[in-house]
Enzyme design. Structure first.
Site, PDB file in Angstrom:
ATOM      1  N   ASN A   9       0.871  -1.179   0.000  1.00  0.00           N
ATOM      2  CA  ASN A   9       0.000   0.000   0.000  1.00  0.00           C
ATOM      3  C   ASN A   9       0.906   1.227   0.000  1.00  0.00           C
ATOM      4  O   ASN A   9       1.489   1.576   1.024  1.00  0.00           O
ATOM      5  CB  ASN A   9      -0.891  -0.031   1.248  1.00  0.00           C
ATOM      6  CG  ASN A   9      -1.743   1.221   1.379  1.00  0.00           C
ATOM      7  OD1 ASN A   9      -1.797   2.051   0.471  1.00  0.00           O
ATOM      8  ND2 ASN A   9      -2.405   1.370   2.519  1.00  0.00           N
ATOM      9  N   LYS A  11       0.125   4.217  -0.251  1.00  0.00           N
ATOM     10  CA  LYS A  11      -0.516   5.413   0.342  1.00  0.00           C
ATOM     11  C   LYS A  11      -0.286   6.621  -0.578  1.00  0.00           C
ATOM     12  O   LYS A  11      -0.198   6.446  -1.790  1.00  0.00           O
ATOM     13  CB  LYS A  11      -0.004   5.632   1.773  1.00  0.00           C
ATOM     14  CG  LYS A  11      -0.146   4.345   2.609  1.00  0.00           C
ATOM     15  CD  LYS A  11       0.077   4.531   4.068  1.00  0.00           C
ATOM     16  CE  LYS A  11      -0.089   3.189   4.786  1.00  0.00           C
ATOM     17  NZ  LYS A  11       0.078   3.300   6.228  1.00  0.00           N
ATOM     18  N   HIS A  94      -9.384   1.357   4.965  1.00  0.00           N
ATOM     19  CA  HIS A  94      -8.109   1.563   5.655  1.00  0.00           C
ATOM     20  C   HIS A  94      -8.307   2.522   6.831  1.00  0.00           C
ATOM     21  O   HIS A  94      -9.079   3.478   6.742  1.00  0.00           O
ATOM     22  CB  HIS A  94      -7.057   2.119   4.694  1.00  0.00           C
ATOM     23  CG  HIS A  94      -5.680   2.031   5.263  1.00  0.00           C
ATOM     24  ND1 HIS A  94      -5.201   2.960   6.166  1.00  0.00           N
ATOM     25  CD2 HIS A  94      -4.703   1.109   5.105  1.00  0.00           C
ATOM     26  CE1 HIS A  94      -3.978   2.603   6.522  1.00  0.00           C
ATOM     27  NE2 HIS A  94      -3.645   1.495   5.891  1.00  0.00           N
ATOM     28  N   GLU A 164      -5.192  -4.719  10.699  1.00  0.00           N
ATOM     29  CA  GLU A 164      -4.206  -3.654  10.863  1.00  0.00           C
ATOM     30  C   GLU A 164      -4.489  -2.886  12.154  1.00  0.00           C
ATOM     31  O   GLU A 164      -5.246  -1.893  12.138  1.00  0.00           O
ATOM     32  CB  GLU A 164      -4.261  -2.682   9.674  1.00  0.00           C
ATOM     33  CG  GLU A 164      -3.893  -3.301   8.346  1.00  0.00           C
ATOM     34  CD  GLU A 164      -3.292  -2.269   7.389  1.00  0.00           C
ATOM     35  OE1 GLU A 164      -2.308  -2.605   6.731  1.00  0.00           O
ATOM     36  OE2 GLU A 164      -3.788  -1.128   7.314  1.00  0.00           O
ATOM     37  N   GLY A 170       2.842   2.357  10.814  1.00  0.00           N
ATOM     38  CA  GLY A 170       3.799   3.454  10.642  1.00  0.00           C
ATOM     39  C   GLY A 170       4.593   3.791  11.892  1.00  0.00           C
ATOM     40  O   GLY A 170       5.241   4.827  11.956  1.00  0.00           O
ATOM     41  N   SER A 210       3.777  -1.966  10.289  1.00  0.00           N
ATOM     42  CA  SER A 210       5.233  -2.036  10.480  1.00  0.00           C
ATOM     43  C   SER A 210       5.842  -3.379  10.097  1.00  0.00           C
ATOM     44  O   SER A 210       6.771  -3.853  10.758  1.00  0.00           O
ATOM     45  CB  SER A 210       5.598  -1.654  11.920  1.00  0.00           C
ATOM     46  OG  SER A 210       5.141  -0.344  12.213  1.00  0.00           O
TER      47      SER A 210
HETATM   48  P1  13P Z   1       3.229   0.492   7.661  1.00  0.00           P
HETATM   49  O1  13P Z   1       3.753  -0.795   7.057  1.00  0.00           O
HETATM   50  O2  13P Z   1       3.962   1.704   7.167  1.00  0.00           O
HETATM   51  O3  13P Z   1       3.134   0.408   9.132  1.00  0.00           O
HETATM   52  O4  13P Z   1       1.738   0.677   7.123  1.00  0.00           O
HETATM   53  C1  13P Z   1       0.837  -0.387   7.213  1.00  0.00           C
HETATM   54  C2  13P Z   1      -0.386  -0.047   6.472  1.00  0.00           C
HETATM   55  O5  13P Z   1      -1.121   0.841   6.854  1.00  0.00           O
HETATM   56  C3  13P Z   1      -0.671  -0.801   5.247  1.00  0.00           C
HETATM   57  O6  13P Z   1      -1.943  -0.553   4.767  1.00  0.00           O
END
Ligand code: 13P
Length: 258
Positions: A9, A11, A94, A164, A170, A210
């Protein structure tokens, strides 16, 4: 035998030029991957470029969101019908959309229905915030998110759930394997209640938060975890390819139903 899913993802990162560079680097290095379903989810602006670059490769493409109407006066929105000509997957629900853009389970439910209507494969995200976790509400939150966003879905098909936990996204600190298993077990038991044992057994549940090349192996060592939804590490070709290579080795390990 179990196939692992690794979805990136991106983002709100990468313009088309940056997307092209990233895809090239990933593409060249995953040619021999046979047992990991690899999905790249770029922003809408580079969806078409990424679709073109991955055509006839083993890499699949997904969008990060859709709107629930087919077309009309919805300024700034993109429909399932529009992305369907570019990709087969879509992330829905999400936590960043829930928390920053006010998406409710009801809205997410409408998006799920719209995606199903277009034959898209859905990656539906659920997970609790830190406050909810601290109040001991994790199971309740996951239950409500799934029950409300799937309330109009008759059959559990073409839906992958991503667990998640918001507090692990993050932060650089992944949920522990025990926490992942707990969340994923909760998800499977809700699927079983809603759709029956067969749907529960064939369901694919990912973990996101993460995930990186260092923790992917311990996560996948658990038969309950079918793969990862990767944020930050999916933007770095070396890290993402490393996660994929490590995941490929888990193909022969036993699945939850064996
Ligand atoms: P991170 O891997 O940066 O923690 O993000 C996870 C996420 O939100 C995937 O959709």
């Amino acid at each position: 035998m179990r196939d692992i899913i690794i979805a990136g993802n991106w983002k709100m990162n990468n313009n088309t030029q940056e997307a092209e560079i990233l895809v090239e680097e990933i593409r060249q290095n995953v040619r021999s991957i046979n047992h990991v379903e690899m999905i790249l989810c770029p922003p809408f602006t580079s969806l078409s470029k990424v679709a073109e670059l991955t055509k006839e490769t083993n890499i699949k493409v997904g969008a990060q969101n859709i709107f629930y109407e087919d077309n009309g006066a919805f300024t700034g929105e993109i429909s399932a019908r529009m992305i369907k000509e570019l990709c087969d997957y879509v992330i829905i629900g999400h936590s960043e959309r829930r928390l920053l853009l006010g998406e409710t389970n009801q809205v997410i439910g409408k998006k799920v229905v719209a995606a199903i209507k277009e034959g898209l494969h859905i990656i539906l995200c659920v997970g609790e915030t830190l406050e909810q976790r601290e109040r001991g509400e994790t199971q309740l939150v996951i239950n409500t998110q799934l029950a409300e966003s799937l309330s109009k879905v008759q059959e559990f098909e073409n839906i992958t759930i991503a667990y998640e936990p918001v507090w692990a996204i993050g932060t650089g600190v992944s949920a522990s394997v025990e926490d992942c298993k707990k969340g994923i077990r909760t998800i499977r038991s809700i699927i079983e209640k809603m759709y029956g044992t067969l749907s529960m057994q064939s369901s694919k549940i990912l973990y996101g938060g993460s995930v990186n090349p260092k923790n992917i192996e311990s996560l996948l060592s658990e038969a309950e975890i079918d793969g990862g939804l990767i944020g930050g590490a999916s933007l770095d070709p070396e890290n993402f390819v490393s996660i994929i290579n490590k995941s490929e080795l888990f193909y022969s390990k036993t699945s939850i139903n064996d």
